[in-house]
Design an enzyme around this catalytic site. Structure first.
Site, PDB file in Angstrom:
ATOM      1  N   GLY A  12       0.669  -1.315   0.094  1.00  0.00           N
ATOM      2  CA  GLY A  12      -0.030  -0.037  -0.027  1.00  0.00           C
ATOM      3  C   GLY A  12       0.743   1.337  -0.127  1.00  0.00           C
ATOM      4  N   ARG A  91      -5.598  -8.693  -9.082  1.00  0.00           N
ATOM      5  CA  ARG A  91      -6.665  -9.360  -9.717  1.00  0.00           C
ATOM      6  C   ARG A  91      -7.043  -8.810 -10.743  1.00  0.00           C
ATOM      7  NH1 ARG A  91      -8.987 -13.638  -6.090  1.00  0.00           N
ATOM      8  NH2 ARG A  91      -7.438 -13.612  -4.126  1.00  0.00           N
ATOM      9  N   HIS A 109       1.198   0.658 -13.018  1.00  0.00           N
ATOM     10  CA  HIS A 109       2.162  -0.430 -13.182  1.00  0.00           C
ATOM     11  C   HIS A 109       3.519   0.059 -13.217  1.00  0.00           C
ATOM     12  CE1 HIS A 109       3.054  -4.465 -14.838  1.00  0.00           C
ATOM     13  NE2 HIS A 109       3.609  -3.780 -15.504  1.00  0.00           N
TER      14      HIS A 109
HETATM   15  C1  GAR Z   1       3.437  -1.186  -7.453  1.00  0.00           C
HETATM   16  O1  GAR Z   1       4.751  -1.275  -7.843  1.00  0.00           O
HETATM   17  C2  GAR Z   1       2.528  -1.363  -8.657  1.00  0.00           C
HETATM   18  O2  GAR Z   1       2.825  -0.738  -9.467  1.00  0.00           O
HETATM   19  C3  GAR Z   1       2.313  -2.619  -9.030  1.00  0.00           C
HETATM   20  O3  GAR Z   1       2.283  -3.493  -7.596  1.00  0.00           O
HETATM   21  C4  GAR Z   1       3.042  -2.460  -6.555  1.00  0.00           C
HETATM   22  C5  GAR Z   1       2.300  -2.400  -5.359  1.00  0.00           C
HETATM   23  O4  GAR Z   1       3.158  -1.698  -4.471  1.00  0.00           O
HETATM   24  N1  GAR Z   1       1.347  -3.134  -9.530  1.00  0.00           N
HETATM   25  C6  GAR Z   1       1.236  -3.944 -10.565  1.00  0.00           C
HETATM   26  O5  GAR Z   1       2.247  -4.818 -10.719  1.00  0.00           O
HETATM   27  C7  GAR Z   1      -0.191  -4.103 -11.364  1.00  0.00           C
HETATM   28  N2  GAR Z   1       0.128  -4.949 -12.541  1.00  0.00           N
HETATM   29  P1  GAR Z   1       2.393  -0.977  -3.205  1.00  0.00           P
HETATM   30  O6  GAR Z   1       1.317  -1.848  -2.601  1.00  0.00           O
HETATM   31  O7  GAR Z   1       3.511  -0.558  -2.220  1.00  0.00           O
HETATM   32  O8  GAR Z   1       1.661   0.159  -3.643  1.00  0.00           O
END
Ligand code: GAR
Length: 215
Positions: A12, A91, A109
């Site tokens: 998060g 998801r 992303h």
């Molecule tokens: C982030 O790097 C986001 O871009 C990625 O998950 C991470 C979550 O980090 N999302 C994806 O890969 C979506 N395909 P966080 O929970 O610390 O924000």
């Protein structure tokens, strides 16, 4: 001010960047709820600490999607949510939620899309040997990390980088980009030309409402 909800599955940190920007009045909307598919996700505690309602909702028996999106939609509607922000939500979403928020759902992303969609994007970019990585904010459509792009930020790979330092630089870029992109999306007029998102009044709107109101 528009009501926003964030959907997240993990740490998060992006959620927190959005929430802090909202608290400073810099997001162009207010975050009314954080929804997670993971009962133990650290993002839930982070939301509660920031005074934002945090909900864990059921996903059913599937691992990569939500079996019944109905309760998720009900929770969003009950809170008057107008725009949904995905922040590390792991998801795929389908008809019920996508249909309820057309062009009203954003995702971040950690790559320069369309390169490296899907899981583990930072590590895959690093192992590929990219000289420039980055992050992308895009509208969500029914395809993996693939909707029209709203904003991107590039991160150069330095010769002394490690995977860990590259990862850290990408996350820092995400935390700057996502709040800026959300603010622009919420506060500036925009329109679509095919896959392109163009900020500024559309040519049709300019004809319909000329500046000054008369010709
Ligand atoms: C982030 O790097 C986001 O871009 C990625 O998950 C991470 C979550 O980090 N999302 C994806 O890969 C979506 N395909 P966080 O929970 O610390 O924000």
């Amino acid at each position: 001010m528009r009501a926003l909800a964030v959907l997240a599955s993990g740490q998060g940190t992006n959620f927190e960047a959005l929430a802090l920007a909202a608290q400073r009045g810099e997001l162009g909307g207010r975050i009314v709820a954080l929804l997670s598919d993971q009962p133990e996700a650290p993002v839930l505690a982070r939301a509660r600490r920031l005074g934002i309602e945090a909900l864990h909702l059921p996903t059913g028996r599937l691992r990569t999607r939500i079996e019944d999106e109905g309760p998720w939609l009900d929770a969003l509607r009950a809170r008057g949510v107008e725009v949904v922000l995905l922040a590390g939500f792991m998801r795929r979403l389908h008809g019920t939620l996508l249909g309820a928020f057309p062009d009203r759902m954003l995702n971040i992303h950690p790559s320069l899309l369309p390169a490296f969609p899907g899981l583990d994007a930072i590590r895959r970019a690093w192992e590929h040997g990219v000289r420039t990585g980055g992050c992308t904010v895009h509208l969500v459509e029914d395809a993996l990390d693939a909707g029209p792009i709203l904003a991107q930020s590039a991160v150069e790979v330095r010769d002394d980088d490690t995977l860990a330092s590259f990862e850290q630089a990408i996350h820092a870029a995400e935390h700057r980009l996502y709040p800026q992109a959300v603010r622009r999306f919420l506060t500036e007029p925009w329109h679509r030309e095919g896959r392109r998102v163009i900020f500024g009044a559309s040519p049709a709107a300019a004809v319909a409402a000329p500046p000054g109101g008369s010709r």
